[in-house]
Design an enzyme around this catalytic site. Structure first.
Site, PDB file in Angstrom:
ATOM      1  N   ASP A  54       0.851  -1.197   0.000  1.00 37.25           N
ATOM      2  CA  ASP A  54       0.000   0.000   0.000  1.00 37.25           C
ATOM      3  C   ASP A  54       0.885   1.245   0.000  1.00 37.25           C
ATOM      4  OD1 ASP A  54      -2.034   1.821   0.397  1.00 37.25           O
ATOM      5  OD2 ASP A  54      -2.350   1.341   2.509  1.00 37.25           O
TER       6      ASP A  54
ATOM      7  N   GLU B 283      -4.147   9.483  -2.096  1.00 39.79           N
ATOM      8  CA  GLU B 283      -5.248   8.582  -1.696  1.00 39.79           C
ATOM      9  C   GLU B 283      -5.356   8.521  -0.179  1.00 39.79           C
ATOM     10  OE1 GLU B 283      -7.104   4.839  -0.288  1.00 39.79           O
ATOM     11  OE2 GLU B 283      -5.014   5.375  -0.091  1.00 39.79           O
TER      12      GLU B 283
ATOM     13  N   ASP C 288      -5.647  -1.752  -5.604  1.00 43.62           N
ATOM     14  CA  ASP C 288      -5.032  -1.296  -4.355  1.00 43.62           C
ATOM     15  C   ASP C 288      -4.670  -2.536  -3.531  1.00 43.62           C
ATOM     16  OD1 ASP C 288      -4.166   0.418  -2.375  1.00 43.62           O
ATOM     17  OD2 ASP C 288      -6.149   1.210  -1.869  1.00 43.62           O
TER      18      ASP C 288
ATOM     19  N   HIS D  47      -1.057  -0.559   7.050  1.00 43.73           N
ATOM     20  CA  HIS D  47      -0.684   0.708   7.690  1.00 43.73           C
ATOM     21  C   HIS D  47       0.232   0.505   8.895  1.00 43.73           C
ATOM     22  CE1 HIS D  47      -4.144   3.310   5.819  1.00 43.73           C
ATOM     23  NE2 HIS D  47      -3.310   2.828   4.921  1.00 43.73           N
TER      24      HIS D  47
HETATM   25 ZN    ZN Z   1      -3.458   2.877   2.773  1.00 47.43          ZN
END
Ligand code: ZN
Length: 289
Positions: free
Chosen positions: A116, A148, A186, A259
């Site tokens: 990501d 994004e 994604d 993340h």
């Molecule tokens: Zn992300």
């Protein structure tokens, strides 16, 4: 002789879509993107990655343009820029493949974002190489979205900055009305690939992609259930565009790699990128008719 004659139409059909999608190449592009380090919108590394993407695209037979703007974020004004590569066709309709190249700014964390957004960046660069070797009637447009990621907490106004900007621009200049389909990717590099059945996507387009995956023997990578996901397709969905998001939102146990500093290249595989690439090349071919 007879064999040779019989082979000619087949060879012509194959050469119309010359190069096949290489997962190894896509992973190599991903590695290059990730090597720029943390690359949030507005950062020096983000701009360096943009320059790298631009150099790759300018070696191909496409028109490269930029959609630059200043976003208002919770941390202030941030300069952002989408990169658009248009491979022209003659049919007047447009098929868009998109993904983001910015990484999420996470204070105190060395977030490299291999999946990501390294995977979407690498995927689109390899797709550019494949499309460059094809003849097609649709305009095929690859969009590398900036911004994004949210600065802090995700909300309706914090996140998908690049796609919100381009959807508005394309709505005003008439491009939007010519879009036959927009497919956003994604987090599609996960070794353990399972793509969510996004409930915000256009059902007919989702069906086309899932059916294509099934027909190619890739059905096990495409889940039959899911939930509504917010991603770069949403500003287009909101404006009535036939749009789909392909996202693997199950990255590590209970999405625990998402993340975090553990989103690194060793979690990715060339095979996963190649599955998605092969399916989308086949879908592009179907969208020609
Ligand atoms: Zn992300």
């Amino acid at each position: 002789m007879h064999c040779k004659k019989a082979l000619i139409p087949l060879l012509l059909a194959v050469s119309a879509w010359g190069a096949s999608f290489s997962g190894a190449e896509a992973l190599e592009y991903t590695r290059k993107a990730v090597a720029f380090g943390q690359r949030p919108a507005g950062s020096a590394a983000n701009r360096q990655l943009q320059a790298y993407i631009e150099v790759q695209l300018k070696q191909l037979r496409c028109q490269v343009t930029f959609d630059a703007f200043t976003a208002t974020t919770p941390t202030g004004a941030v300069s952002m820029r989408n990169i658009i590569a248009r491979f022209p066709g003659s049919g007047g309709r447009v098929v868009v493949l998109s993904g983001h190249f910015d990484s999420k700014p996470i204070p105190g964390v060395n977030f490299l974002g291999a999946n990501d957004s390294g995977s979407s960046t690498g995927f689109l660069l390899e797709m550019a190489r494949v499309i460059n070797s094809t003849t097609h009637s649709n305009d095929i447009v690859l969009v590398f979205f900036d911004g994004e990621e949210a600065f802090g907490e995700w909300s309706d106004t914090n996140g998908v900055y690049g796609s919100r900007h381009l959807a508005k621009k394309w709505s005003e200049d008439g491009t939007l009305a010519r879009i036959k389909a927009l497919i956003n990717v994604d987090m599609i590099g996960d070794k353990d690939l399972d793509i969510l059945y996004d409930q915000n996507s256009t059902p007919s387009l989702r069906k086309l992609v899932w059916q294509t995956a099934d027909d190619m023997g890739y059905g096990k990578y495409f889940l039959r259930d899911g939930f509504p996901i917010e991603d770069d397709h949403m500003p287009f969905v909101a404006l009535g565009v036939n749009a789909l998001d392909l996202i693997d939102f199950d990255y590590g146990p209970r999405n625990s790699l998402w993340h975090t500093a553990t989103d690194t290249l060793d979690k990715l595989s060339a095979h996963s990128l190649e599955v998605v690439g092969n399916v989308l090349v086949a879908v592009l071919r179907k969208l020609e008719s």
